[in-house]
Scaffold this motif. Structure first.
Motif, PDB file in Angstrom:
ATOM      1  N   GLN A  23      -1.729  -3.692 -14.396  1.00 13.58           N
ATOM      2  CA  GLN A  23      -2.306  -2.703 -13.555  1.00 13.58           C
ATOM      3  C   GLN A  23      -1.693  -3.210 -12.128  1.00 13.58           C
ATOM      4  OE1 GLN A  23      -6.122  -0.802 -12.920  1.00 13.58           O
ATOM      5  NE2 GLN A  23      -6.500  -2.103 -11.054  1.00 13.58           N
ATOM      6  N   VAL A  24      -0.921  -2.444 -11.347  1.00 17.18           N
ATOM      7  CA  VAL A  24      -0.485  -2.784 -10.050  1.00 17.18           C
ATOM      8  C   VAL A  24      -1.253  -2.188  -9.099  1.00 17.18           C
ATOM      9  CG1 VAL A  24       1.650  -2.448  -8.692  1.00 17.18           C
ATOM     10  CG2 VAL A  24       1.823  -2.451 -11.106  1.00 17.18           C
ATOM     11  N   SER A  25      -2.044  -3.086  -8.315  1.00 18.28           N
ATOM     12  CA  SER A  25      -3.103  -2.479  -7.432  1.00 18.28           C
ATOM     13  C   SER A  25      -3.128  -3.678  -6.181  1.00 18.28           C
ATOM     14  CB  SER A  25      -4.321  -2.211  -7.784  1.00 18.28           C
ATOM     15  OG  SER A  25      -4.290  -1.159  -8.222  1.00 18.28           O
ATOM     16  N   ARG A  26      -3.575  -3.283  -4.865  1.00 16.08           N
ATOM     17  CA  ARG A  26      -4.076  -4.135  -3.954  1.00 16.08           C
ATOM     18  C   ARG A  26      -5.299  -4.585  -4.751  1.00 16.08           C
ATOM     19  NH1 ARG A  26      -6.271  -1.874  -0.282  1.00 16.08           N
ATOM     20  NH2 ARG A  26      -6.204   0.160  -1.056  1.00 16.08           N
ATOM     21  N   PHE A  27      -5.701  -5.968  -4.248  1.00 19.86           N
ATOM     22  CA  PHE A  27      -6.900  -6.621  -4.612  1.00 19.86           C
ATOM     23  C   PHE A  27      -8.205  -6.046  -3.770  1.00 19.86           C
ATOM     24  CE2 PHE A  27      -3.584  -9.490  -6.210  1.00 19.86           C
ATOM     25  CZ  PHE A  27      -3.962  -9.439  -7.519  1.00 19.86           C
ATOM     26  N   GLY A  64      -2.964   7.186  -5.810  1.00 21.50           N
ATOM     27  CA  GLY A  64      -2.656   6.122  -6.873  1.00 21.50           C
ATOM     28  C   GLY A  64      -1.201   6.410  -7.076  1.00 21.50           C
ATOM     29  N   LEU A  65      -0.022   6.103  -6.237  1.00 14.54           N
ATOM     30  CA  LEU A  65       1.237   6.297  -6.560  1.00 14.54           C
ATOM     31  C   LEU A  65       1.629   5.414  -7.697  1.00 14.54           C
ATOM     32  CD1 LEU A  65       2.497   5.644  -3.000  1.00 14.54           C
ATOM     33  CD2 LEU A  65       2.678   7.636  -4.216  1.00 14.54           C
ATOM     34  N   VAL A  66       1.091   4.271  -7.927  1.00 21.29           N
ATOM     35  CA  VAL A  66       1.266   3.457  -9.182  1.00 21.29           C
ATOM     36  C   VAL A  66       1.323   4.281 -10.470  1.00 21.29           C
ATOM     37  CG1 VAL A  66       0.876   1.317  -8.218  1.00 21.29           C
ATOM     38  CG2 VAL A  66      -1.029   2.587  -9.144  1.00 21.29           C
ATOM     39  N   VAL A  67       0.432   5.440 -10.559  1.00 22.38           N
ATOM     40  CA  VAL A  67       0.243   6.374 -11.616  1.00 22.38           C
ATOM     41  C   VAL A  67       1.491   6.947 -11.863  1.00 22.38           C
ATOM     42  CG1 VAL A  67      -1.089   8.119 -12.722  1.00 22.38           C
ATOM     43  CG2 VAL A  67      -2.291   6.468 -11.515  1.00 22.38           C
ATOM     44  N   LEU A 106      14.291   1.310  -5.185  1.00 21.41           N
ATOM     45  CA  LEU A 106      14.329  -0.073  -6.167  1.00 21.41           C
ATOM     46  C   LEU A 106      13.102  -0.126  -7.214  1.00 21.41           C
ATOM     47  CD1 LEU A 106      16.347  -2.543  -6.900  1.00 21.41           C
ATOM     48  CD2 LEU A 106      15.234  -3.670  -5.067  1.00 21.41           C
ATOM     49  N   LYS A 107      12.102   0.479  -6.668  1.00 17.75           N
ATOM     50  CA  LYS A 107      10.945   0.520  -7.846  1.00 17.75           C
ATOM     51  C   LYS A 107      10.961   1.389  -8.788  1.00 17.75           C
ATOM     52  CE  LYS A 107       6.891  -0.768  -5.821  1.00 17.75           C
ATOM     53  NZ  LYS A 107       6.202  -0.741  -4.496  1.00 17.75           N
ATOM     54  N   ASN A 108      11.704   2.351  -8.397  1.00 17.98           N
ATOM     55  CA  ASN A 108      11.711   3.655  -9.341  1.00 17.98           C
ATOM     56  C   ASN A 108      12.892   3.912 -10.121  1.00 17.98           C
ATOM     57  OD1 ASN A 108       8.799   4.301  -9.002  1.00 17.98           O
ATOM     58  ND2 ASN A 108       9.318   4.878  -7.160  1.00 17.98           N
ATOM     59  N   LEU A 167      -1.840  -8.400 -13.713  1.00 17.48           N
ATOM     60  CA  LEU A 167      -2.261  -7.689 -12.586  1.00 17.48           C
ATOM     61  C   LEU A 167      -1.459  -7.938 -11.406  1.00 17.48           C
ATOM     62  CD1 LEU A 167      -6.063  -8.778 -13.082  1.00 17.48           C
ATOM     63  CD2 LEU A 167      -5.206  -6.346 -13.262  1.00 17.48           C
ATOM     64  N   ILE A 168      -0.946  -7.007 -10.772  1.00 18.60           N
ATOM     65  CA  ILE A 168       0.097  -7.263  -9.798  1.00 18.60           C
ATOM     66  C   ILE A 168      -0.607  -6.742  -8.334  1.00 18.60           C
ATOM     67  CG2 ILE A 168       2.423  -6.873  -9.118  1.00 18.60           C
ATOM     68  CD1 ILE A 168       2.410  -8.013 -11.949  1.00 18.60           C
ATOM     69  N   GLY A 169      -0.690  -7.557  -7.328  1.00 17.07           N
ATOM     70  CA  GLY A 169      -1.310  -7.058  -6.348  1.00 17.07           C
ATOM     71  C   GLY A 169      -0.591  -7.566  -5.020  1.00 17.07           C
ATOM     72  N   GLY A 202       8.381  -8.343  -5.723  1.00 19.16           N
ATOM     73  CA  GLY A 202       8.655  -7.330  -4.845  1.00 19.16           C
ATOM     74  C   GLY A 202       9.185  -6.077  -5.619  1.00 19.16           C
ATOM     75  N   ASN A 203       9.853  -5.092  -5.356  1.00 20.94           N
ATOM     76  CA  ASN A 203      10.205  -3.650  -5.930  1.00 20.94           C
ATOM     77  C   ASN A 203      11.002  -3.756  -7.349  1.00 20.94           C
ATOM     78  OD1 ASN A 203       8.776  -2.225  -3.895  1.00 20.94           O
ATOM     79  ND2 ASN A 203      10.765  -1.900  -2.682  1.00 20.94           N
ATOM     80  N   LEU A 204      11.722  -4.723  -7.227  1.00 20.32           N
ATOM     81  CA  LEU A 204      12.408  -4.856  -8.617  1.00 20.32           C
ATOM     82  C   LEU A 204      11.541  -5.320  -9.465  1.00 20.32           C
ATOM     83  CD1 LEU A 204      15.116  -4.860 -10.117  1.00 20.32           C
ATOM     84  CD2 LEU A 204      15.165  -7.175  -9.597  1.00 20.32           C
ATOM     85  N   GLY A 218       0.830  -1.192  -0.160  1.00 19.70           N
ATOM     86  CA  GLY A 218      -0.034   0.130   0.074  1.00 19.70           C
ATOM     87  C   GLY A 218       0.888   1.345   0.154  1.00 19.70           C
ATOM     88  N   GLY A 219       0.226   2.269  -0.504  1.00 19.88           N
ATOM     89  CA  GLY A 219       0.978   3.612  -0.595  1.00 19.88           C
ATOM     90  C   GLY A 219       1.639   4.268   0.674  1.00 19.88           C
ATOM     91  N   VAL A 220       1.063   3.823   1.629  1.00 19.10           N
ATOM     92  CA  VAL A 220       1.579   4.885   2.943  1.00 19.10           C
ATOM     93  C   VAL A 220       2.877   4.227   3.389  1.00 19.10           C
ATOM     94  CG1 VAL A 220       1.061   5.654   5.297  1.00 19.10           C
ATOM     95  CG2 VAL A 220      -0.742   5.432   3.547  1.00 19.10           C
ATOM     96  N   ALA A 221       2.960   2.970   3.212  1.00 23.46           N
ATOM     97  CA  ALA A 221       4.244   2.433   3.808  1.00 23.46           C
ATOM     98  C   ALA A 221       5.339   2.921   2.759  1.00 23.46           C
ATOM     99  CB  ALA A 221       4.097   0.892   3.710  1.00 23.46           C
TER     100      ALA A 221
HETATM  101  N1  UDP Z   1       2.554  -2.009  -4.751  1.00 25.35           N
HETATM  102  C1  UDP Z   1       3.678  -3.358  -4.547  1.00 25.35           C
HETATM  103  N2  UDP Z   1       3.021  -4.319  -5.132  1.00 25.35           N
HETATM  104  C2  UDP Z   1       1.891  -4.729  -5.523  1.00 25.35           C
HETATM  105  C3  UDP Z   1       0.969  -3.851  -5.457  1.00 25.35           C
HETATM  106  C4  UDP Z   1       1.247  -2.419  -5.246  1.00 25.35           C
HETATM  107  O1  UDP Z   1       4.732  -2.996  -4.794  1.00 25.35           O
HETATM  108  O2  UDP Z   1       1.787  -5.976  -5.919  1.00 25.35           O
HETATM  109  C5  UDP Z   1       2.926  -0.970  -4.382  1.00 25.35           C
HETATM  110  C6  UDP Z   1       2.812  -0.101  -5.658  1.00 25.35           C
HETATM  111  O3  UDP Z   1       3.911  -0.024  -6.483  1.00 25.35           O
HETATM  112  C7  UDP Z   1       2.637   1.509  -4.842  1.00 25.35           C
HETATM  113  C8  UDP Z   1       1.678   0.936  -3.625  1.00 25.35           C
HETATM  114  O4  UDP Z   1       2.083  -0.344  -3.304  1.00 25.35           O
HETATM  115  O5  UDP Z   1       3.920   1.975  -4.517  1.00 25.35           O
HETATM  116  C9  UDP Z   1       0.320   1.241  -3.741  1.00 25.35           C
HETATM  117  O6  UDP Z   1       0.185   2.834  -3.756  1.00 25.35           O
HETATM  118  P1  UDP Z   1      -1.111   3.419  -4.201  1.00 25.35           P
HETATM  119  O7  UDP Z   1      -1.005   4.819  -3.790  1.00 25.35           O
HETATM  120  O8  UDP Z   1      -1.093   3.041  -5.705  1.00 25.35           O
HETATM  121  O9  UDP Z   1      -2.384   2.756  -3.676  1.00 25.35           O
HETATM  122  P2  UDP Z   1      -3.088   2.231  -2.299  1.00 25.35           P
HETATM  123  O10 UDP Z   1      -2.585   0.751  -2.228  1.00 25.35           O
HETATM  124  O11 UDP Z   1      -2.261   3.290  -1.225  1.00 25.35           O
HETATM  125  O12 UDP Z   1      -4.598   2.465  -2.264  1.00 25.35           O
END
Ligand code: UDP
Length: 412
Positions: free
Chosen positions: A234-238, A327-330, A206-208, A265-267, A303-305, A49-52
């Motif tokens: 799409q990279v997102s929590r489910f 939406g950090l992923v954007v 490492l992610k960016n 779909l990466i979550g 992971g991040n890589l 998630g984004g806050v971490a």
């Molecule tokens: N993320 C990740 N692996 C995943 C899914 C998400 O590392 O499988 C990371 C993603 O790259 C982003 C963060 O988790 O840095 C999600 O932040 P975002 O603000 O997009 O959404 P939130 O989960 O906070 O609603």
């Protein structure tokens, strides 16, 4: 004591190239009066998630600025995180059940977390609804000290009112409240002074950080993704708000025009999100065994890589959210010069200028159309990619957010 999250070392000087030397000097100057101040961040998960993601960059950099900064995570059992997930959904606008029993579970856990909050800090920055009630619990115990800031990452512009009312009471005693966009701040929120600070991505994580083609290919091969065919990601929590089923629908429509298209779909499964496991199963069922849809998560050691590589390998990234705080992923994809087709909601609107740095969409059909359009026009794809990177460089990198934070702390 609540657990303290260990963070990697970061040095501001390493950001000169990404953010410009002026940005580093400006930040040091602004932070000088805060030297020696102590800041405590509290949130509900160290992972997923984004806050971490934000805190991993900011906590070490604030330390490098001379502000002693520590990050603690709260503890909660499943009943607590179920209540807070309802709260999260309610604050984003879902008509969730909200009962006195749920409030009791929440407040009870805030009281026990309040026992474990580190003492002796000047500023407490409390992220999102999960730990918001800690201040009230400390006040009950006569232990309030320092300045309290509620950093809300959620879009509160169309909330389910009973839930909003409850949390407005929890945060009324804070000194400051920080929102990603002005329109997220509920007009009914009385008490804290309001600040608007959009989040940011860390260009050196490492992610960016830049990785070469070979590394990208190695990751694709490891997961059986065909590098010779176009990839949509799409990279997102489910989570239903991230609309993974809508993404699958859009992919199926787009694939009619672009045979061979693959969908990733990466979550990640965050421990404060009990709904994630259920929604992963729902998404898996919806995939109907399609071998060109890849459902991957940290359970597959993504992971991040790997996220970095998948974002770079994508012809187009989608973020088809129905609500979105930021939406950090954007920004992560835009920074890698990959155009993003995003839901026309919340913080995605801050990042995507429609038609310039990506496309904003409000339906499955529009999402598919825009994806097909970008896939069929390599020139548009690279132009949007470059514009996207520029926009992130100007507005959504770590140092800008730190500068805003320093301004906010000084103002308080
Ligand atoms: N993320 C990740 N692996 C995943 C899914 C998400 O590392 O499988 C990371 C993603 O790259 C982003 C963060 O988790 O840095 C999600 O932040 P975002 O603000 O997009 O959404 P939130 O989960 O906070 O609603």
């Amino acid at each position: 004591m609540l657990p303290i999250v260990p963070v990697p070392q970061r040095r501001l000087d390493d950001y000169r190239e990404a953010a410009g030397p002026d940005a580093v000097e400006r930040l040091r100057k602004a932070a000088a009066p805060l030297t020696g101040a102590k800041v405590l961040h509290v949130n509900s998960t160290a992972f997923g998630g984004g806050v971490a993601e934000l805190l991993f960059a900011q906590v070490p950099l604030m330390n490098d600025l001379g502000i002693e900064t520590v990050w603690q995570v709260i503890e909660g059992a499943e009943d607590f995180f179920t209540v807070t997930k309802f709260a999260h959904n309610g604050l984003q606008g879902a008509e969730v059940p909200w009962t006195p029993e749920m409030e009791a579970i929440y407040l009870d856990r805030c009281r026990s977390n309040a026992q474990g909050v580190a003492e002796g800090f000047d500023y407490m920055i409390i992220h999102d609804p999960q730990p918001a009630g800690i201040l009230g619990a400390l006040e009950e115990q006569g232990r309030r000290t320092g300045k309290w800031i509620w950093r809300c990452h959620i879009d509160l512009s169309a909330p389910h009112v009973p839930v909003l009312n409850f949390f407005s009471r929890q945060v009324a005693g804070y000194d400051g409240a920080v929102f990603t966009m002005e329109e997220f701040a509920p007009p009914s929120l009385r008490g804290p002074r309001l600040f608007v600070i959009p989040p940011s991505i860390d260009p050196l994580s490492l992610k960016n950080v830049y990785i070469d083609h070979e590394t990208v290919y190695e990751v694709l091969t490891r997961y059986g993704v065909d590098r010779s065919r176009p990839i949509l990601t799409q990279v997102s929590r489910f989570d239903p708000w991230k609309d993974p089923l809508g993404v699958i629908d859009a992919y199926r429509l787009a694939r009619k025009e672009v045979p061979g298209l693959q969908l990733l779909l990466i979550g990640s499964m965050a421990h404060d999100d009990p709904e994630g496991w259920h929604y992963l199963e729902v998404t898996e069922a919806y995939r109907q065994g399609d071998p060109d849809i890849f459902l991957l998560s940290n359970l597959h050691e993504v992971g991040n890589l790997e996220v970095n590589a998948f974002q770079r390998a994508s012809a187009v990234v989608v973020q088809k959210s129905l609500r979105e705080g930021f939406g950090l992923v954007v920004s992560e994809a835009m920074w890698k010069e990959v155009p993003v087709v995003g839901g026309d909601v919340g913080g995605i609107r801050l990042q995507i200028e429609d038609g310039v740095t990506g496309f904003l969409v409000t339906s499955v059909e529009a999402c598919a159309e825009r994806v097909v359009q970008i896939l069929g026009d390599p020139e548009l794809r690279s132009k949007m990619g470059r514009a996207g990177r520029e926009r992130v460089a100007e507005r959504f990198l770590t140092l800008r957010e730190l500068q805003d934070y320093v301004g906010m702390l000084s103002a308080l």
